[in-house]
Design a protein around this motif. Structure first.
Motif, PDB file in Angstrom:
ATOM      1  N   THR A 182     -21.788  37.482  31.222  1.00  0.00           N
ATOM      2  CA  THR A 182     -21.796  36.797  30.108  1.00  0.00           C
ATOM      3  C   THR A 182     -21.167  35.337  30.339  1.00  0.00           C
ATOM      4  O   THR A 182     -20.280  35.096  31.002  1.00  0.00           O
ATOM      5  N   ILE A 183     -22.014  34.391  29.719  1.00  0.00           N
ATOM      6  CA  ILE A 183     -21.566  33.142  30.020  1.00  0.00           C
ATOM      7  C   ILE A 183     -21.422  32.236  28.645  1.00  0.00           C
ATOM      8  O   ILE A 183     -22.527  32.425  27.868  1.00  0.00           O
ATOM      9  N   MET A 184     -20.112  31.759  28.606  1.00  0.00           N
ATOM     10  CA  MET A 184     -20.002  31.265  27.294  1.00  0.00           C
ATOM     11  C   MET A 184     -19.689  29.716  27.482  1.00  0.00           C
ATOM     12  O   MET A 184     -18.619  29.259  28.127  1.00  0.00           O
ATOM     13  N   ALA A 185     -20.444  29.030  26.775  1.00  0.00           N
ATOM     14  CA  ALA A 185     -20.313  27.741  26.906  1.00  0.00           C
ATOM     15  C   ALA A 185     -19.972  26.736  25.671  1.00  0.00           C
ATOM     16  O   ALA A 185     -20.374  27.240  24.639  1.00  0.00           O
ATOM     17  N   ASN A 186     -19.093  25.941  25.257  1.00  0.00           N
ATOM     18  CA  ASN A 186     -18.611  25.049  24.490  1.00  0.00           C
ATOM     19  C   ASN A 186     -18.803  23.703  24.818  1.00  0.00           C
ATOM     20  O   ASN A 186     -18.278  23.286  25.599  1.00  0.00           O
ATOM     21  N   SER A 187     -19.197  22.965  23.567  1.00  0.00           N
ATOM     22  CA  SER A 187     -18.978  21.455  23.504  1.00  0.00           C
ATOM     23  C   SER A 187     -18.898  20.743  22.437  1.00  0.00           C
ATOM     24  O   SER A 187     -19.088  21.300  21.393  1.00  0.00           O
ATOM     25  N   SER A 188     -17.785  19.733  22.341  1.00  0.00           N
ATOM     26  CA  SER A 188     -17.844  19.286  20.956  1.00  0.00           C
ATOM     27  C   SER A 188     -17.180  17.840  21.095  1.00  0.00           C
ATOM     28  O   SER A 188     -16.508  17.305  22.447  1.00  0.00           O
ATOM     29  N   TYR A 189     -17.457  16.977  20.017  1.00  0.00           N
ATOM     30  CA  TYR A 189     -17.249  15.519  20.086  1.00  0.00           C
ATOM     31  C   TYR A 189     -16.727  15.079  18.681  1.00  0.00           C
ATOM     32  O   TYR A 189     -17.581  15.537  17.907  1.00  0.00           O
ATOM     33  N   GLN A 190     -15.811  14.459  18.757  1.00  0.00           N
ATOM     34  CA  GLN A 190     -15.266  13.648  17.328  1.00  0.00           C
ATOM     35  C   GLN A 190     -15.051  12.334  17.530  1.00  0.00           C
ATOM     36  O   GLN A 190     -14.146  11.969  18.365  1.00  0.00           O
ATOM     37  N   GLY A 191     -15.606  11.402  16.969  1.00  0.00           N
ATOM     38  CA  GLY A 191     -15.588  10.084  16.971  1.00  0.00           C
ATOM     39  C   GLY A 191     -15.237   9.487  15.545  1.00  0.00           C
ATOM     40  O   GLY A 191     -15.994   9.800  14.554  1.00  0.00           O
ATOM     41  N   ASP A 192     -14.357   8.444  15.510  1.00  0.00           N
ATOM     42  CA  ASP A 192     -14.152   7.700  14.291  1.00  0.00           C
ATOM     43  C   ASP A 192     -13.815   6.344  14.547  1.00  0.00           C
ATOM     44  O   ASP A 192     -13.071   5.861  15.185  1.00  0.00           O
ATOM     45  N   ARG A 193     -14.533   5.539  13.753  1.00  0.00           N
ATOM     46  CA  ARG A 193     -14.117   4.066  13.790  1.00  0.00           C
ATOM     47  C   ARG A 193     -13.988   3.541  12.417  1.00  0.00           C
ATOM     48  O   ARG A 193     -14.601   3.880  11.494  1.00  0.00           O
ATOM     49  N   ALA A 194     -12.884   2.620  12.313  1.00  0.00           N
ATOM     50  CA  ALA A 194     -12.453   2.181  11.105  1.00  0.00           C
ATOM     51  C   ALA A 194     -11.880   0.735  11.331  1.00  0.00           C
ATOM     52  O   ALA A 194     -11.183   0.358  12.127  1.00  0.00           O
ATOM     53  N   ASP A 195     -12.173   0.043  10.103  1.00  0.00           N
ATOM     54  CA  ASP A 195     -11.662  -1.154   9.758  1.00  0.00           C
ATOM     55  C   ASP A 195     -10.734  -1.269   8.814  1.00  0.00           C
ATOM     56  O   ASP A 195     -11.084  -0.776   7.496  1.00  0.00           O
ATOM     57  N   ASP A 196      -9.442  -1.610   8.842  1.00  0.00           N
ATOM     58  CA  ASP A 196      -8.321  -1.564   7.800  1.00  0.00           C
ATOM     59  C   ASP A 196      -7.517  -2.901   7.644  1.00  0.00           C
ATOM     60  O   ASP A 196      -7.111  -3.481   8.480  1.00  0.00           O
ATOM     61  N   ASP A 197      -7.279  -3.221   6.490  1.00  0.00           N
ATOM     62  CA  ASP A 197      -6.650  -4.223   5.964  1.00  0.00           C
ATOM     63  C   ASP A 197      -5.324  -3.722   5.430  1.00  0.00           C
ATOM     64  O   ASP A 197      -5.509  -3.295   4.226  1.00  0.00           O
ATOM     65  N   LEU A 198      -4.265  -3.649   5.996  1.00  0.00           N
ATOM     66  CA  LEU A 198      -3.085  -2.863   5.748  1.00  0.00           C
ATOM     67  C   LEU A 198      -1.983  -3.871   5.479  1.00  0.00           C
ATOM     68  O   LEU A 198      -1.548  -4.666   6.302  1.00  0.00           O
ATOM     69  N   ARG A 199      -1.278  -3.782   4.409  1.00  0.00           N
ATOM     70  CA  ARG A 199      -0.075  -4.519   4.000  1.00  0.00           C
ATOM     71  C   ARG A 199       1.107  -3.530   3.632  1.00  0.00           C
ATOM     72  O   ARG A 199       0.886  -2.709   2.723  1.00  0.00           O
ATOM     73  N   THR A 200       2.227  -3.766   4.178  1.00  0.00           N
ATOM     74  CA  THR A 200       3.377  -3.031   3.738  1.00  0.00           C
ATOM     75  C   THR A 200       4.568  -3.998   3.337  1.00  0.00           C
ATOM     76  O   THR A 200       4.856  -5.026   4.080  1.00  0.00           O
ATOM     77  N   ASP A 201       5.083  -3.872   1.967  1.00  0.00           N
ATOM     78  CA  ASP A 201       6.146  -4.977   1.739  1.00  0.00           C
ATOM     79  C   ASP A 201       7.305  -3.879   1.292  1.00  0.00           C
ATOM     80  O   ASP A 201       7.078  -2.886   0.549  1.00  0.00           O
ATOM     81  N   VAL A 202       8.426  -4.240   1.336  1.00  0.00           N
ATOM     82  CA  VAL A 202       9.795  -3.857   1.217  1.00  0.00           C
ATOM     83  C   VAL A 202      10.698  -4.680   0.203  1.00  0.00           C
ATOM     84  O   VAL A 202      10.852  -5.835   0.833  1.00  0.00           O
ATOM     85  N   TYR A 203      11.220  -4.253  -0.740  1.00  0.00           N
ATOM     86  CA  TYR A 203      12.056  -4.998  -1.599  1.00  0.00           C
ATOM     87  C   TYR A 203      13.376  -4.212  -1.680  1.00  0.00           C
ATOM     88  O   TYR A 203      13.466  -3.219  -2.086  1.00  0.00           O
ATOM     89  N   ALA A 204      14.270  -5.118  -1.235  1.00  0.00           N
ATOM     90  CA  ALA A 204      15.825  -4.668  -1.380  1.00  0.00           C
ATOM     91  C   ALA A 204      16.377  -4.416  -2.550  1.00  0.00           C
ATOM     92  O   ALA A 204      17.086  -3.204  -2.807  1.00  0.00           O
ATOM     93  N   ASP A 205      15.898  -5.090  -3.561  1.00  0.00           N
ATOM     94  CA  ASP A 205      16.159  -4.756  -4.807  1.00  0.00           C
ATOM     95  C   ASP A 205      15.024  -4.117  -5.673  1.00  0.00           C
ATOM     96  O   ASP A 205      13.882  -4.873  -6.003  1.00  0.00           O
ATOM     97  N   GLY A 206      14.872  -2.969  -6.026  1.00  0.00           N
ATOM     98  CA  GLY A 206      13.775  -2.546  -6.579  1.00  0.00           C
ATOM     99  C   GLY A 206      13.423  -2.593  -7.949  1.00  0.00           C
ATOM    100  O   GLY A 206      12.413  -2.382  -8.477  1.00  0.00           O
ATOM    101  N   ILE A 207      14.588  -3.331  -8.664  1.00  0.00           N
ATOM    102  CA  ILE A 207      14.206  -3.704 -10.078  1.00  0.00           C
ATOM    103  C   ILE A 207      13.583  -5.189 -10.225  1.00  0.00           C
ATOM    104  O   ILE A 207      12.759  -5.469 -10.838  1.00  0.00           O
ATOM    105  N   ASN A 208      14.314  -6.036  -9.662  1.00  0.00           N
ATOM    106  CA  ASN A 208      13.822  -7.551  -9.691  1.00  0.00           C
ATOM    107  C   ASN A 208      12.943  -7.613  -8.582  1.00  0.00           C
ATOM    108  O   ASN A 208      13.589  -8.041  -7.354  1.00  0.00           O
ATOM    109  N   ILE A 209      11.768  -7.690  -8.991  1.00  0.00           N
ATOM    110  CA  ILE A 209      10.728  -7.783  -7.591  1.00  0.00           C
ATOM    111  C   ILE A 209      10.386  -9.242  -7.683  1.00  0.00           C
ATOM    112  O   ILE A 209       9.626  -9.830  -8.743  1.00  0.00           O
ATOM    113  N   ASN A 210      10.707 -10.035  -6.807  1.00  0.00           N
ATOM    114  CA  ASN A 210      10.012 -11.428  -6.411  1.00  0.00           C
ATOM    115  C   ASN A 210       9.318 -11.375  -5.068  1.00  0.00           C
ATOM    116  O   ASN A 210       8.346 -11.164  -5.257  1.00  0.00           O
TER     117      ASN A 210
END
Length: 927
Positions: A453-481
């Motif tokens: 018995t011969i069992m052969a397996n092959s797999s490929y997973q490829g992913d390409r992406a372009d992302d415009d990502l922004r993270t903002d942190v406000y120390a005062d979560g109520i008065n946002i400036n």
């Protein structure tokens, strides 16, 4: 090393003993059977009907003008011959032949001579499942279902078979992964499609088969990973069919649906065409729609592996189409390619509540997320079968898919506890991916004693992406400036994973008691993760993160496995095995850094003992040890930024994780009382578990949370699970009582700020259901269910305990009225207990419909449905990990109405492959 020496010495001793016990007789897989039929005057009898029946064969032929009859490819050497001839008395005799002969010549049979007549053998079969080696067989006539019933209704009444709400089928706690139709794969092999499309009245038998792990052939060894396969054996006069379906649906909440399909099937000859469109809201709890149309709804587009998204608002539009047709070249090659297209346009708004536990305290977050975008997917799948010229068969599957997508996401997290801040994230991503999976199973008989018995397996997973990502942190979560901390990056991601393996297995079978399997494998895994990040103006000047991430690794191994298996005359079998493998890991985490290389020798000893007896049942106990090598990211001491505020640092001194476990399986069907029992248990302990030591840093001004994770080895990991299935059929009441239970317990040690902590998790699922038809006009099914998830965590608040418990009761009933009217209703009452629950703790849900059948064949259905009449079917979805939990709220708009119409004509008849020579035990026709 002393233990390894003892393992190796014990194995060599066992192997030498088994070979010494071997004999030189070798059974054959198939044989030819022939004979002559004569009368009392020794003249040939022509035109007599000769039937051969065994646990593996059901064959029929006729005698020729010389009284000769013959059968080819008979699987069992033990069989019953039944002969009927006009003007002669019946003949029934069971033959017990030598199974090492490829040609069996039956002594001449004479009819009409009294002294040579043998008393007829009367076989009376008890109702219920019958175990035949690796196959469990159910006869459809043992189970009563209503007119117009689907295969799903029949399966629900069979002992040991359970069906989840999502349509997954399990037998004795193990999932059934593929569907066959008279031993030919049912289109793509979808069990869900088969049980919803096929009518119950065409079924003669249902077979649950234990096949090898890839589901392409029979198991070689008893102690072998296997997959459950469903084979639907139809009645001989209903083995070829044409199926059509046109369904329309319109409802409130902007719900609409239109789809249709055409399918032709005759053994391996299959054609399928489908197309559909649907529009529906996101996040509504997906209870099954009552009635026949809801039962027969099958999604033929691409099946998403992830579960349904939970959202407080949202909508999805989906267009799908597919086409498939078998391709056959002579009697040598066959394949069934199918193309699927799916286009999704969706948006959703989700609300979650989460808590993360630290030594210093807790950070709680209320998160609101908006996500929208589209996805277009093309997929090609195919199974194939090739008969080699010099003997042997090749079977396998190939699947490829290409997907391009665009997503826009906005998340707002209001944090409290150790920090009180607001974090906002926006992402605009565009990408595509390509995947393929291929497996091959080649089997050939080299000689009377050797198989390859011969069992052969092959797999490929490829992913390409372009992302415009922004993270903002406000120390005062109520008065946002102006944000106190901000990171804006353009990120290009390129991920790829390429895996290949081949496993050569030689099986030596000197006699019917001893088997020895030799396996030599080769596997190679390559993966690449390349993230190029460019920071834009306005980012946090204090950020020192290198957000460019590059990870490349290559793993190469050559495992060698030797496994003898000896079966004693009393049914006990022993199956020791030992695998010696190497794992060579090489790669790097960041460009320009030194390459990491590591070579380990990994032992995997295992011992299994089993026993099979008709009175006691089947039981197997196993014990073994495995090792797992750490990955590149866990070994590399360089900092790896998974996000601007989350850092991972590896440890090159990590040891391999050792897992030692025991397992037990038991199953038995008691025919006389109609009771089936199945128990599966696993126990596992771990040493040198790779765990993260999480350190917390908080910027007191900007309220920014930064976590750094260092990888270390810890001991003390434990896992335990028990799967129990009990089924009792009550024939006099036409009912089935089922109980299923799944209990798992985990103890996971981890570190936080240098201190060892412990998470104990207990998950339970118990379900008790009762199918009952007290009158011809009434079906009733009560069900009780309990689901529990409890976490005891040394870091957690709430006295160290968080939890999610559900007590659930449901009553389903169908009332069958004159003139083809049916009223169906599902009533359920739930009681939820959840840490910081965000929804009703005691929802009462009523789903109902009234339907009417039309046309001469009653294959047209018009249905009016109301879902969640009380508008209470809103719940909090709970999940947890070592460091906390997340609660997600479903869509609040849970009540809706549907008007449905479906026309499903089906035409079933005799197969063109039926040559009149009978059928094999798997339903295929003898050529």
């Amino acid at each position: 090393m002393n233990k390894l020496y003892i393992y190796a010495l014990s194995f060599v001793f066992c192997l030498a003993t088994f070979i010494a016990l071997g004999q030189k007789t070798v059974p054959v897989d198939k044989r030819n059977v022939s004979g002559i039929l004569r009368d009392s005057l020794n003249k040939p009898i022509s035109g007599a009907t000769v039937r051969l029946r065994s646990s593996q064969d059901t064959l029929q032929t006729s005698t020729n003008q010389f009284g000769f009859y013959g059968f080819k490819d008979v699987k069992s050497a033990e069989f019953l011959l039944s002969i009927q001839a006009m003007g002669y008395g019946p003949y029934n005799r069971k033959y017990f032949n030598n199974d090492t002969k490829a040609q069996l010549n039956i002594p001449p049979i004479r009819l009409g001579v009294k002294e040579e007549e043998i008393e007829a053998v009367t076989i009376e079969r008890l109702k219920g499942p019958l175990v035949k080696g690796d196959t469990t067989e159910f006869w459809a006539k043992d189970y009563i279902v209503r007119d117009y019933a689907r295969l799903e209704d029949l399966l629900r009444r069979m002992e040991g078979i359970t069906i989840d709400p999502d349509g997954s089928v399990f037998y004795n706690g193990e999932r059934v992964v593929k569907a066959l139709f008279n031993n030919a794969q049912y289109f793509k092999g979808s069990v869900q499609e088969a049980m919803k499309e096929l009518p119950a009245d065409i079924v003669e038998r249902i077979q649950i088969i234990d096949q090898n792990e890839s589901g392409t052939g029979s198991k070689t060894m008893k102690d072998e990973q296997s997959s459950k396969v469903l084979n639907i054996v139809t009645k001989a006069d209903k083995s070829a069919g044409r199926m059509y379906d046109i369904s329309l649906e319109q409802g409130t909440q902007s719900r609409s649906k239109a789809d249709g399909y055409m399918r032709w099937i005759d053994g391996p000859d299959q054609t399928s065409v489908s197309a559909g469109y649907k529009q529906l809201p996101e996040g509504v709890k997906s209870d099954p729609v009552p009635g026949n149309i809801g039962k027969g709804s099958v999604s033929r587009g691409i099946i998403m592996m992830e579960g349904p998204s939970l959202a407080t608002d949202g909508q999805r539009k989906e267009t799908s189409a597919s086409f498939g047709k078998n391709i056959k070249i002579a009697e040598v090659f066959s394949m069934y390619p199918q193309y699927n297209f799916t286009y999704n346009d969706r948006w959703s708004g989700t609300q979650t509540l989460s808590e993360n536990f630290y030594d210093e305290g807790t950070i709680a977050s209320i998160n609101d997320r908006y996500r929208g975008g589209y996805e277009q997917k093309h997929a090609l799948t195919s199974s194939y079968n090739l008969k080699a010229k010099k003997g042997g068969t090749i079977m396998g599957n190939l699947s490829m898919d290409y997907n391009n997508y665009t997503t826009n996401e906005e998340t707002s997290s209001q944090r409290s506890g150790l920090v009180n801040s607001l974090q906002e994230e926006t992402s605009h991503k565009k990408g595509n991916n390509f995947n393929y999976r291929f497996n091959l199973d080649y089997r050939k008989t080299l000689s009377k004693t050797w198989n390859l018995t011969i069992m052969a397996n092959s797999s490929y997973q490829g992913d390409r992406a372009d992302d415009d990502l922004r993270t903002d942190v406000y120390a005062d979560g109520i008065n946002i400036n102006t944000p106190d901390s901000s990171v804006h990056q353009l990120r290009n991601t390129d991920n790829a994973s390429f895996r290949n393996s081949i496993n050569n297995m030689f099986t030596w079978t000197p006699n019917d008691k001893l088997k020895v399997q030799y396996r030599l494998g080769l596997s190679n895994n390559n993966s690449l993760r390349d993230i190029q990040s460019r920071l834009l103006e306005g980012y946090d000047p204090n950020l020192e993160a290198n957000l460019n991430n590059y990870q490349k690794n290559n793993t190469f191994s050559i495992p060698l496995n030797i496994q003898p298996e000896y079966t004693f005359a009393n049914g006990i079998y022993l199956s020791p095995s030992v695998e010696l493998g190497n794992s060579w890991l090489s790669g790097r985490l960041n460009r320009g850094t030194a390459s990491i290389e590591r070579f380990d020798v990994l032992w995997k000893p295992r011992m299994a003992i089993g026993y099979t007896n008709k009175k006691i049942g089947s039981i197997q106990i196993g014990y073994g040890t495995t090792y797992q090598q750490p990955g590149i990211a866990q070994l590399n001491p360089d900092a790896y930024y998974s996000s601007p505020y989350d850092i991972q640092i590896g440890n090159p001194d990590l040891k391999n994780t050792q897992s030692t476990g025991a397992d037990m399986r038991y199953s038995k069907f008691f025919n006389t009382i109609g009771f089936n029992v199945s128990i599966i248990s696993f126990f596992n302990t771990q040493r040198n578990l790779v765990s993260g030591d999480r350190r917390l840093e908080i910027d007191p001004v900007a309220e920014v949370v930064k976590t750094t994770t260092y990888f270390v080895n810890v001991d003390g990991g434990k896992r335990m699970s028990h799967i129990i299935n009990l089924t009792k059929t009550i024939k006099g009441m036409n009912s089935t009582l089922s109980y299923s239970s799944n209990i798992s317990s985990n103890e996971t040690p981890y570190l936080s700020n240098g201190n060892q902590e412990l998470r104990k998790n207990l998950m339970q699922n118990h379900a008790l259901s009762f199918f009952y038809s007290p009158f011809k006009w009434l079906d009733i099914t009560p069900e009780l269910r309990y689901t529990g998830n409890q976490d005891r965590n040394t870091l957690a608040t709430y006295a160290g305990k968080i939890y999610n418990n559900l007590f659930y009761s449901e009553l389903k009933f169908g009332i069958y009225l004159p003139k083809d009217f049916v009223v169906n209703a599902n009533l359920s009452q739930s009681v939820w207990e959840t840490t910081n629950i965000m929804s009703n703790t005691k929802p009462f849900v009523l789903n109902a419909n009234i339907e009417k059948r039309f046309f001469k064949e009653k294959n047209g259905i018009l249905s009016l449905v109301v879902m969640d009449a009380a508008r209470q079917n809103v719940f909090t979805s709970y999940s947890s990990n070592e460091f906390g939990y997340i609660n997600t709220l479903t869509n609040l708009d849970s009540r809706y109405f549907l008007l449905q119409f479906s026309w499903r004509p089906q035409i079933w008849g005799k197969s063109k492959h039926d040559t009149g020579k009978g059928r094999r035990g798997d339903g295929s026709f003898v050529k």
